[in-house]
Every structure is written in C-alpha cells, then in structure tokens.
Scaffold this motif. Structure first.
Motif, mmCIF file in Angstrom:
data_model
loop_
_atom_site.group_PDB
_atom_site.id
_atom_site.type_symbol
_atom_site.label_atom_id
_atom_site.label_comp_id
_atom_site.label_asym_id
_atom_site.label_seq_id
_atom_site.Cartn_x
_atom_site.Cartn_y
_atom_site.Cartn_z
ATOM 1 N N GLU A 38 0.822 -1.210 0.000
ATOM 2 C CA GLU A 38 0.000 0.000 0.000
ATOM 3 C C GLU A 38 0.857 1.262 0.000
ATOM 4 O O GLU A 38 0.658 2.164 -0.824
ATOM 5 N N GLY A 39 1.818 1.329 0.913
ATOM 6 C CA GLY A 39 2.688 2.511 1.007
ATOM 7 C C GLY A 39 3.490 2.735 -0.269
ATOM 8 O O GLY A 39 3.602 3.848 -0.786
ATOM 9 N N LYS A 40 4.047 1.618 -0.801
ATOM 10 C CA LYS A 40 4.884 1.733 -2.017
ATOM 11 C C LYS A 40 4.053 2.227 -3.193
ATOM 12 O O LYS A 40 4.477 3.117 -3.948
ATOM 13 N N LEU A 41 2.856 1.637 -3.351
ATOM 14 C CA LEU A 41 2.030 2.023 -4.491
ATOM 15 C C LEU A 41 1.494 3.443 -4.341
ATOM 16 O O LEU A 41 1.359 4.163 -5.335
ATOM 17 N N ALA A 75 1.583 8.677 -6.426
ATOM 18 C CA ALA A 75 1.706 10.112 -6.129
ATOM 19 C C ALA A 75 2.735 10.768 -7.047
ATOM 20 O O ALA A 75 2.567 11.916 -7.474
ATOM 21 N N LYS A 76 3.781 10.053 -7.377
ATOM 22 C CA LYS A 76 4.815 10.590 -8.276
ATOM 23 C C LYS A 76 4.287 10.660 -9.709
ATOM 24 O O LYS A 76 4.780 11.405 -10.544
ATOM 25 N N PHE A 77 3.294 9.836 -9.988
ATOM 26 C CA PHE A 77 2.675 9.782 -11.320
ATOM 27 C C PHE A 77 1.651 10.897 -11.462
ATOM 28 O O PHE A 77 1.596 11.607 -12.455
ATOM 29 N N LEU A 78 0.800 11.013 -10.440
ATOM 30 C CA LEU A 78 -0.382 11.865 -10.541
ATOM 31 C C LEU A 78 -0.247 13.192 -9.794
ATOM 32 O O LEU A 78 -1.026 14.108 -10.032
ATOM 33 N N PHE A 79 0.718 13.273 -8.878
ATOM 34 C CA PHE A 79 0.975 14.502 -8.102
ATOM 35 C C PHE A 79 -0.232 14.948 -7.286
ATOM 36 O O PHE A 79 -0.417 16.141 -7.038
ATOM 37 N N ASP A 80 -1.055 14.001 -6.860
ATOM 38 C CA ASP A 80 -2.204 14.334 -6.018
ATOM 39 C C ASP A 80 -2.450 13.131 -5.106
ATOM 40 O O ASP A 80 -2.689 12.021 -5.593
ATOM 41 N N ALA A 81 -2.438 13.365 -3.804
ATOM 42 C CA ALA A 81 -2.524 12.254 -2.844
ATOM 43 C C ALA A 81 -3.879 11.543 -2.908
ATOM 44 O O ALA A 81 -3.956 10.318 -2.802
ATOM 45 N N ARG A 82 -4.951 12.301 -3.097
ATOM 46 C CA ARG A 82 -6.284 11.681 -3.117
ATOM 47 C C ARG A 82 -6.481 10.845 -4.374
ATOM 48 O O ARG A 82 -7.033 9.744 -4.321
ATOM 49 N N ARG A 97 7.878 16.681 -11.949
ATOM 50 C CA ARG A 97 6.611 17.203 -12.481
ATOM 51 C C ARG A 97 6.789 17.796 -13.870
ATOM 52 O O ARG A 97 5.872 17.798 -14.686
ATOM 53 N N LYS A 98 8.003 18.311 -14.120
ATOM 54 C CA LYS A 98 8.247 18.975 -15.411
ATOM 55 C C LYS A 98 8.574 17.963 -16.505
ATOM 56 O O LYS A 98 8.629 18.302 -17.684
ATOM 57 N N LEU A 99 8.808 16.738 -16.084
ATOM 58 C CA LEU A 99 9.281 15.738 -17.038
ATOM 59 C C LEU A 99 8.118 15.048 -17.728
ATOM 60 O O LEU A 99 7.069 14.809 -17.123
ATOM 61 N N VAL A 126 11.308 7.086 -11.737
ATOM 62 C CA VAL A 126 10.700 6.762 -10.439
ATOM 63 C C VAL A 126 10.899 5.274 -10.126
ATOM 64 O O VAL A 126 11.301 4.917 -9.017
ATOM 65 N N LEU A 127 10.647 4.427 -11.084
ATOM 66 C CA LEU A 127 10.757 2.986 -10.847
ATOM 67 C C LEU A 127 12.202 2.578 -10.542
ATOM 68 O O LEU A 127 12.449 1.670 -9.747
#
Lengths: 183, 262
Positions: free
Chosen positions: A30-33, A38-45, A130-132, A141-142
């Motif tokens: 759960e934490g890893k995903l 979050a790094k993909f979508l930049f939004d925690a929710r 975010r700029k990438l 990220v991976l």
C-alpha cells in the motif's frame, strides 16, 4: 528466527483460497504504491483512488499471476495501467499510443558523474519530476525511488529493455539540466 | 480511507470475487489458436503468390524491360501481400503481452513473423503444395478451395499479355500456330502492322536470335496484346525447353535476371 513469507508464496495462498493472505500483500504494497502513484499523478487523493483500484484488480485477476515470476512487477504493472487510465479519463496528460524509441532504442551518450549527482539529490529529482514527460518520469521513479532493475521496469511498462535504458538516460539528461539551473 | 479494510470487507461480503483460472486458461488458448490460424492463413496467402507466378507466367514479364515490368507490377497479387502484412500486425498485437515479444525492440517481432511466413511459404512452394492441393480441390469439389483454385486457373493466357509457347509453325493457311505450355493452340501475329493483327509473322522461330547463348530454342516467351486465342508479338524471348519454367518460380527468376542484365 522468523522468515517472512515471500510475496509470491502469499499470492499462491490467495490463489488457493486463503484470502487473508491478500491483506498481508496489501499491507506490504500500500505505502509503495501510494508513493508511486503520487509521483505519477501529483495528487494524494487521486493516488489513493488509483491504489484502491489496483488492489481490486489485483484480487480479481490473482489467478492470472504466475507465482514463478515476481509479484512486485505484476502489481506495479496493474498500478501503472490504473495510473494511465486515470490520466486518460481525466485528460490530465497526453499519453502517446506509440513511440519511436520502442522501435529503435538508441541510448544517448552521458557522463558517469551525471548519474551519481542524481542519486544524491533526491530532492531535486522530486521537484523536477513534475516537469518531465511521463515516458521519462516513470522509468526514473521505478529505478531511483522504487529500486527496480531494467528487466523489471521492462515488465512493468511492457517496453523493450533497451528502451528502458534510453528513457532513463534521456530523463537523467533532462533532470541534470534542471539541477544545473537550480544549483 | 482505509483501503485494506474496504477491500477485505468487499471480499467477505462477496462483492469482490476472483476470476476463475479457467477464464485465463481460455484466454491463453484463444491467443494460441488465433495466432496459429493467422499464421496458417498468411503462409497460404504468401505461398499462393509463388503459385500464381508459376501458373500465370507473369514472372517472365520483367524480361521485357519497362513495359513488361509495369504489367508485372499491375498483375502482381498484392492483395496476398497485404493480407500477410495485416495478419502480421494482428499476430504481433496478440502476442504483445508476452515478455518474449515486448522485451526486445518492437521491430524484431514483425521481422521474425514475416521471416517465418516467408520460409514456410518457400517450403510449400518447393513441395508444390498448391499444385497438388489445387488438383485435389478441383477434382473433389472441396468447398471454398475448389472454387478458389478454379478462379485462378487458366488466367495465364487471358490476362497477362504474355504467352509461353513451343513449336511455332505455319498452319498451311498463312498463319503461324503455336502451342502454349498448358496445351492451348494459339495464333501468333507479327507486330509489323499497327492496325489490328496481321497474319505476317516475320520469320520462323528457328532463325530468331538466341540471347545469352541458350542451346535449346524450342520455347518462346511472347509479349504482346492478346485477342481471343491470338497474340500479337511485340517482343519475343527464347528460353530452354527443358520444362525448367514449370519447375518453379526461381528458375524463371534467374532466367529473368539473365535476360535483364544481358
């Protein structure tokens, strides 16, 4: 000494009907995903929604998992698909259907010290991601944050191993430019 | 949001269920069967090209320079090539989820598929598969295939502006008569006149120039417009009468190259 059950063994138990083992897997991932999404979508929710969908799909399709392969690659693959679907549904980013670097991967030349600097500057990596472009962001990220190797990243993204190298190299070059601007 | 609790609750209530193993087994079986079927159709399609080239004699057209080459490209069975290319793409799409397909650069898979189709087609051509199967299909009226082969049979004289003939001799009434390689009698006319067919074939076959020093001049390939059972000779080439042109595409291919570069 208690030896922790491997992910693959826990998944095999879920396949055999021991559903309680799925909560073990969820606890581990759960934490890893969440971090990955979050790094993909930049939004925690949004990341939370995607992670929930990922686990739902993982459980539904658990019988398709080959216990001889790595569970982490398999579940990250599902998470990747959910993130891409989320971005497409919400038209947040342009996801290209096809890219030339899967046809003709050509790794650009780069200096070795560029890689070392990036490993030491995770803060710069985080703020510049975010700029990438998404196709460079994900392998970075991976590789640097989630710790996967080239083959595992190829399995998660379903792209050639050589293309993983190409995208990492190009992503590093771009981040190096951003890093140099800030330095 | 407690993701773990929500999902475990859904599982316990039966709202979230596993897809059964048979679902994935059937999906894999479908992919395998579809891939095999597409391969078989592609191999049949591509090997049929070799068969058409042999049966229709259009493989000799490039021997006649630009006009022959143009007609060759117009008559070449491009639909069969298109079928094979489309099916190659579909096979690649079906196999995309497997690591042997996606781990290598994307170009490898279609190249390997095309190479396999081509090699298998050449193998079928070598064993004269279509010749044997077409005889069987026409004789036993095999559904689909019987009609399929009948549609292509005998097109060599009618459509391709080319005839492979032997024994060009005067028929006693002032015309030149020849027999095609499938036994049809045809009349050969000179190209001297521009208004319709003239019954004035310039010279007997034996005295025609023999390019490339070929020994046996009993077979002639005539290029020119056809009308019924007559052909107007615009260009003529002599080839060996050893049945070589019946032995397959490659013999004609090398003959074509020989004349092209002579």
């Amino acid at each position: 000494m208690i030896i922790e059950q491997s992910d693959e063994s826990a998944a095999a138990d879920v396949q055999r009907g021991r559903d309680e083992k799925f909560s073990v897997l969820m606890q581990r991932y759960e934490g890893k995903l969440q971090r990955y999404a979050a790094k993909f979508l930049f939004d925690a929710r949004d990341a939370e929604d995607v992670v929930q969908e990922t686990f739902i799909k993982a459980y539904r399709n658990i019988e398709s998992f080959d216990t001889g392969r790595k569970f982490s690659s398999w579940i990250y693959r599902i998470a990747h698909n959910e993130c891409v679907n989320f971005l497409k549904r919400n038209k947040l980013e342009k996801i290209p259907f096809f890219d030339l670097d899967v046809l003709f991967p050509q790794i650009p030349k780069e200096k070795h010290e560029d890689e070392i600097n990036l490993r030491q500057s995770k803060e710069i990596l985080d703020s510049s991601l975010r700029k990438l472009d998404i196709k460079y962001r994900e392998p970075l990220v991976l590789y640097y944050i989630e710790g996967f190797d080239y083959k595992e990243i190829a399995d998660i993204l379903r792209i050639p191993v050589a293309t993983v190298g190409v995208r990492l190299a190009r992503g590093r070059q771009y981040l190096k430019k951003e890093y140099d601007k800030l330095a | 949001m407690d993701i773990k609790k929500d999902i475990i609750d859904k599982i316990k209530k039966g709202e979230l269920k596993k897809r059964p193993k048979i679902y994935f087994a059937l999906r894999t079986a479908f992919v395998i069967l579809a891939t095999i079927l597409l391969f078989v159709i592609s191999i049949f399609s591509v090997s049929f090209i070799f068969y058409i080239l042999r049966e229709s004699n259009i493989r000799f057209l490039p021997m006649f320079g630009r006009p022959g080459l143009l007609i060759f490209f117009l008559l070449f069975p491009w639909t069969h090539v298109l079928v094979a290319l489309v099916f190659t793409f579909i096979i690649g799409w079906l196999l995309r989820r497997y690591s042997f397909a996606y781990r290598k650069p994307l170009l490898y898979l279609p190249v390997i598929i095309i190479a396999l189709i081509t090699l298998a087609s050449i193998a079928l051509h070598i064993i004269s598969f279509h010749e044997r199967f077409s005889r069987f299909a026409r004789k036993n009226d095999v559904p689909v295939f019987g009609q399929f082969y009948r549609a292509y049979r005998g097109k060599d004289f009618d459509s391709s502006n080319i005839a492979v003939v032997r024994d060009i001799v005067p028929d006693g009434s002032g015309r030149w008569q020849a027999i095609t390689d499938n036994g049809t009698k045809v009349y050969v006319y000179s190209s001297a006149s521009s208004s319709g067919m003239q019954e004035n074939f310039p010279e007997p076959l034996a005295s025609m120039p023999v390019p490339g020093g070929l020994k046996d001049s009993r077979m002639a390939i005539i290029f020119g417009p056809k009308q019924g059972n007559a052909i107007q000779e615009r260009m003529i080439k002599i080839i060996r009468n050893t049945g070589a042109h019946r032995r397959g595409f490659w013999e004609g291919f090398w003959q074509t190259l020989l004349h092209w570069f002579h």
